[in-house]
Design a protein around this motif. Structure first.
Motif, mmCIF file in Angstrom:
data_model
loop_
_atom_site.group_PDB
_atom_site.id
_atom_site.type_symbol
_atom_site.label_atom_id
_atom_site.label_comp_id
_atom_site.label_asym_id
_atom_site.label_seq_id
_atom_site.Cartn_x
_atom_site.Cartn_y
_atom_site.Cartn_z
ATOM 1 N N THR B 300 108.771 42.879 77.088
ATOM 2 C CA THR B 300 108.848 44.254 77.578
ATOM 3 C C THR B 300 109.383 44.297 79.000
ATOM 4 O O THR B 300 109.199 43.373 79.796
ATOM 5 N N TRP B 301 110.041 45.373 79.267
ATOM 6 C CA TRP B 301 110.593 45.695 80.582
ATOM 7 C C TRP B 301 109.435 46.117 81.499
ATOM 8 O O TRP B 301 109.422 45.786 82.676
ATOM 9 N N GLN B 302 108.470 46.806 80.903
ATOM 10 C CA GLN B 302 107.292 47.245 81.654
ATOM 11 C C GLN B 302 106.349 46.048 81.846
ATOM 12 O O GLN B 302 106.176 45.262 80.937
ATOM 13 N N GLN B 303 105.744 45.943 83.010
ATOM 14 C CA GLN B 303 104.772 44.872 83.311
ATOM 15 C C GLN B 303 105.273 43.509 82.812
ATOM 16 O O GLN B 303 104.655 42.876 81.955
ATOM 17 N N PRO B 304 106.393 43.039 83.352
ATOM 18 C CA PRO B 304 107.056 41.866 82.768
ATOM 19 C C PRO B 304 106.222 40.584 82.793
ATOM 20 O O PRO B 304 106.460 39.689 81.985
ATOM 21 N N VAL B 309 102.340 35.791 78.849
ATOM 22 C CA VAL B 309 101.193 35.671 77.943
ATOM 23 C C VAL B 309 101.656 35.767 76.495
ATOM 24 O O VAL B 309 101.252 34.972 75.637
ATOM 25 N N ARG B 310 102.528 36.739 76.226
ATOM 26 C CA ARG B 310 103.062 36.874 74.859
ATOM 27 C C ARG B 310 103.748 35.577 74.430
ATOM 28 O O ARG B 310 103.533 35.063 73.332
ATOM 29 N N SER B 330 111.878 33.412 78.762
ATOM 30 C CA SER B 330 111.500 33.643 80.152
ATOM 31 C C SER B 330 111.033 35.090 80.321
ATOM 32 O O SER B 330 111.458 35.977 79.586
ATOM 33 N N LEU B 331 110.168 35.295 81.320
ATOM 34 C CA LEU B 331 109.545 36.608 81.464
ATOM 35 C C LEU B 331 110.528 37.716 81.828
ATOM 36 O O LEU B 331 110.254 38.883 81.619
ATOM 37 N N ASP B 332 111.703 37.344 82.343
ATOM 38 C CA ASP B 332 112.654 38.367 82.806
ATOM 39 C C ASP B 332 113.736 38.686 81.786
ATOM 40 O O ASP B 332 114.713 39.349 82.100
#
Lengths: 132, 521
Positions: B300-304, B309-310, B330-332
């Motif tokens: 998600t773009w929100q709360q990256p 965790v995902r 990667s988180l981004d």
């Protein structure tokens, strides 16, 4: 009764990830609009010609590949050249904040970033066409 | 619509012994439900293979060397969109897209730069390329040869799965039938010349990213595998000559237990199908080996930071499901290609799972769980129904031409989105637990000058190479394409003379034509 709102959903550039474009096309159709989906790999020229021929009020562009800065300004320029400035353009995809502001400055009605809800998008398309 | 029949969350409230048939065979034994090796990760950990490529071959080469220094154990090449679509960096169709979604490779010259200082005889390389896969593979083979490596010792994977392109990702050039010829050419060439290379990686990943259910991912992927086998057998190859080198690529999505069951069901189904349909005897043909990647579409773009965790949970499912190699996102990546810091954290996630968590201690620790065994069995049965349906349509190529898998996936993806809208499917940070004012991330920006540099390099290449040799090689390629021989030898000849990707794909388009789908919405 007013005729239904006509919308062109287009997928410009080389990218084939059309999940978003198709979900939006379906949501707009379920909301009572007439939706023309162009299919993949449309050039700005093809998109503006299709918008002219199909006599749409709104164009929705789906771009995930980072090519929006090359594609969207060209679409806006062609619309001006063909005196179709009354056709509203909305853009959805992976568009960084700075780029979104720049596209809106060029005349794009609204840029939707990931996570935008279908309800918001449907309402915005209606509003862009002057229906609400 | 078959996809509604399988809903893990709508089953009984709990599972017990009556919900499970006979216990499956031990790991390493037919039908390999519990894993393809007895020892699994205790003998050998999975390969940590992070998909990477951006900007230019030079920049990407630097990232590869960095990742290898950080303990990554294999490479995985991301090509940019022009390359994926068979266009050179200086084609007008490539404008604005060079280096954005991967590395541009327009010629052997770029391929040599990509792997400069990386010994291809020792490092296994996976290449995500499909419609022009045979051309890119020819470049890779020649680049390896110029480093002094023997083809027979090269180890790696070509994605080369054109069927899932028509079904899901839509990066196709030629119509399905000539595309199947190209894939079969690589399978045949590989069986004879590169016994350690996987010429095709049959991919459910993209099917899932396009919005399919886990069941559809499983069923369509295995049916694609059968389609490739049918074509190779028609070419005159024996099942055990080529099937040992088939590899698979699955998504690692959110539903933890369903994903573990999906990998287990895939192994037992493939082993059974290969034995029953083709009489495969070599156990390497029966053993389904797979790479897994965590689900990009769940980021998600929100709360990256939630993406870390995902990704961790998804990677755990892949490991508990017995993956042979793994990519963690990667988180981004909901914003851009990963920054170096984000890519490093993604690799560290795998290393923590591998070395600290104990998850790798024994194979298939959920074997015997009432729930996981029941899910595995139901996925197996429902996938068989889908496969039978596609068989009844005459196989996957006719099913694609009729738009069947495309329509099934479009329906599933729309239903998912409506559930998110209605709040029935929760996406943390998006439709529940939202926050205002989030901190922005430091993102990788692709320098637009990369495109200019690539164009200039190609101009120099075209001036310096032997024009007559290139013309002769392309003429030879066109004649083979019009006739019926294997295309790999003339492709290798053409790339050796530095014919470009765009010139070669243009030559093939003249013979094969191009494909446009009738869009299904």
């Amino acid at each position: 009764m007013k005729p239904p709102l006509r919308v062109l959903v287009a997928k410009p550039g080389l990218d084939g990830h059309d999940r978003g474009a198709k979900v939006i096309a379906r949501a707009l159709r379920d909301a009572g609009m007439e939706v023309i989906y162009t299919g993949l790999r449309q050039t700005p020229e093809m998109i503006v010609n299709a918008a002219l021929q199909e006599d749409v009020q709104v164009i929705g562009l789906s771009i995930l590949s980072g090519a929006h800065n090359a594609i969207v300004p060209r679409v806006m320029e062609l619309l001006r050249e063909k005196e179709m400035a009354d056709v509203k353009v909305v853009v959805g995809g992976i568009i960084p904040d700075d780029d979104a502001r720049e596209l809106e400055r060029l005349g794009v009605t609204r840029v939707f970033q990931p996570g935008a809800s279908l309800d918001t998008i449907v309402a915005c398309v209606r509003e862009a066409a002057g229906l609400q | 619509m078959v996809h509604n029949q399988f809903m893990p969350t709508r089953g009984p409230a709990f599972y017990q012994s009556g919900d499970v048939a006979n216990p499956p065979a031990a790991p390493g034994h037919f039908p390999y439900t519990r894993g393809i090796h007895e020892g699994m990760y205790r003998t050998r950990l999975w390969t940590m293979r992070q998909f990477s490529g951006f900007s230019t071959p030079e920049e990407t080469n630097r990232r590869y060397r960095y990742l290898l220094e950080q303990g990554q154990t294999g490479l995985s090449v991301a090509f940019d969109l022009p390359t994926l679509m068979g266009y050179d960096a200086d084609d007008e169709m490539a404008a604005g897209e060079v280096g954005h979604c991967g590395a541009p490779v327009s010629s052997l010259d770029d391929m040599e730069t990509l792997f400069a200082g990386i010994p291809l005889a020792d490092v296994t390389v996976s290449m995500t390329i499909n419609s022009p896969a045979a051309v890119i593979w020819a470049m890779y083979l020649v680049a390896a040869e110029k480093q002094g490596a023997q083809w027979a010792n090269l180890s790696g994977t070509l994605q080369n799965d054109i069927l899932k392109e028509y079904i899901a990702q839509k990066e196709y050039i030629f119509p399905p039938r000539p595309s199947m010829r190209l894939v079969t050419d690589t399978i045949e060439f590989g069986a004879r010349q590169t016994p350690r290379f996987n010429p095709v990686s049959i991919s459910g990943y993209h099917i899932r990213e396009a919005g399919s259910t886990a069941l559809q991912e499983l069923a369509f992927t295995l049916r694609d595998g059968l389609e490739y086998a049918d074509h190779a057998i028609e070419r005159g190859l024996g099942i055990d000559e080529f099937a040992p080198r088939f590899s698979f690529f699955f998504n690692a999505h959110n539903d933890f237990f369903e994903e573990i069951a999906k990998y287990r069901a895939a192994r037992q189904l493939w082993a059974t199908l290969l034995r029953d349909r083709y009489g495969a005897r070599d156990e390497r043909s029966l053993k389904l080996r797979f790479h897994a990647q965590t689900a990009g579409c769940t980021l998600t773009w929100q709360q990256p930071y939630n993406n870390v965790v995902r990704t961790t949970l998804q990677a755990m499912a892949a490991v508990l499901g017995g993956a042979q190699s793994l990519h963690t996102n990667s988180l981004d990546e909901a914003f851009a290609l990963p920054s170096e810091a984000a890519a490093t954290l993604a690799l560290r996630t795998q290393q923590v799972i591998a070395y600290e968590s104990g998850l790798a201690a024994v194979p298939d620790p959920f074997g015997g769980s009432y729930y996981v065994e029941n899910l595995t069995h139901r996925l197996d049965q429902c996938a068989r129904e889908y496969i039978a349906k596609i068989d009844s349509m005459g196989g996957m190529v006719p099913a694609i031409e009729a738009g069947f898998p495309q329509a099934e996936i479009a329906a599933a993806s729309y239903e998912y989105q409506k559930n998110v809208e209605a709040g029935k499917t929760v996406v943390v940070g998006v439709n529940r637990f939202q926050e205002q004012a989030e901190k922005p991330l430091e993102l990788l920006r692709i320098d637009p000058a990369a495109e200019t540099r690539q164009r200039a390099k190609l101009r120099e290449l075209r001036a310096r190479r032997g024009g007559d040799e290139v013309r002769r090689a392309l003429g030879n390629l066109a004649r083979t394409a019009e006739g019926g021989g294997n295309l790999m030898p003339p492709l290798i000849e053409a790339v050796r003379h530095y014919a470009t990707l765009g010139e070669i794909c243009g030559t093939l388009k003249n013979v094969f034509g191009t494909w446009e789908e009738r869009p299904v919405i």
